[in-house]
Design a protein around this motif. Structure first.
Motif, PDB file in Angstrom:
ATOM      1  N   LEU A  17       5.362 -43.939  20.162  1.00 48.36           N
ATOM      2  CA  LEU A  17       4.150 -44.499  20.768  1.00 48.36           C
ATOM      3  C   LEU A  17       3.224 -45.073  19.699  1.00 48.36           C
ATOM      4  N   TYR A  61      -1.513 -38.018  22.999  1.00 43.64           N
ATOM      5  CA  TYR A  61      -0.334 -38.793  23.395  1.00 43.64           C
ATOM      6  C   TYR A  61      -0.279 -38.923  24.915  1.00 43.64           C
ATOM      7  N   LEU A  65      -0.714 -42.330  27.122  1.00 43.70           N
ATOM      8  CA  LEU A  65       0.372 -42.721  28.019  1.00 43.70           C
ATOM      9  C   LEU A  65      -0.150 -42.945  29.442  1.00 43.70           C
ATOM     10  N   ARG A  83      10.915 -43.260  27.549  1.00 47.99           N
ATOM     11  CA  ARG A  83       9.774 -42.480  27.043  1.00 47.99           C
ATOM     12  C   ARG A  83       9.160 -41.661  28.177  1.00 47.99           C
TER      13      ARG A  83
END
Length: 97
Positions: A17, A61, A65, A83
């Motif tokens: 990412l 994270y 996302l 992912r």
């Protein structure tokens, strides 16, 4: 307090990412400051994360996302789908776009 990387899978997802984050922001025409506001971080902290100068915790994270998914930056195929599937597996659920 942020939860930093605990597993190798989390580490790989976070690194992936971080590598792709500038392209995602560009796709959304989003500045570092705008992303920072959306996830509760400063523009400087986002910049540091993108450069690898500051760690990106698992909690951040997940927040990034979610923002990317909600704003349409993630694709339902290819690397993004992988992912999302791996992240879903790690959190014990399923993430849908």
């Amino acid at each position: 307090m942020p939860q930093f990387v605990q597993t190798e899978q989390q580490k790989e997802l976070i690194e992936s990412l971080v590598r792709d984050l500038p392209a995602y922001r560009k796709k959304l025409h989003m500045s570092q400051a705008e992303l920072g506001d959306a996830v509760g971080k400063s523009r400087q902290k986002i910049s540091e994360m993108e450069r690898g100068a500051a760690p990106l915790g698992w909690d951040t994270y997940l927040a990034i996302l979610l923002v990317l998914g909600a704003r349409g930056a993630l694709e339902s195929r290819g690397g993004d789908a992988e992912r999302l599937a791996l992240t879903g597996k790690l959190i014990g659920g399923r993430i849908r776009l």
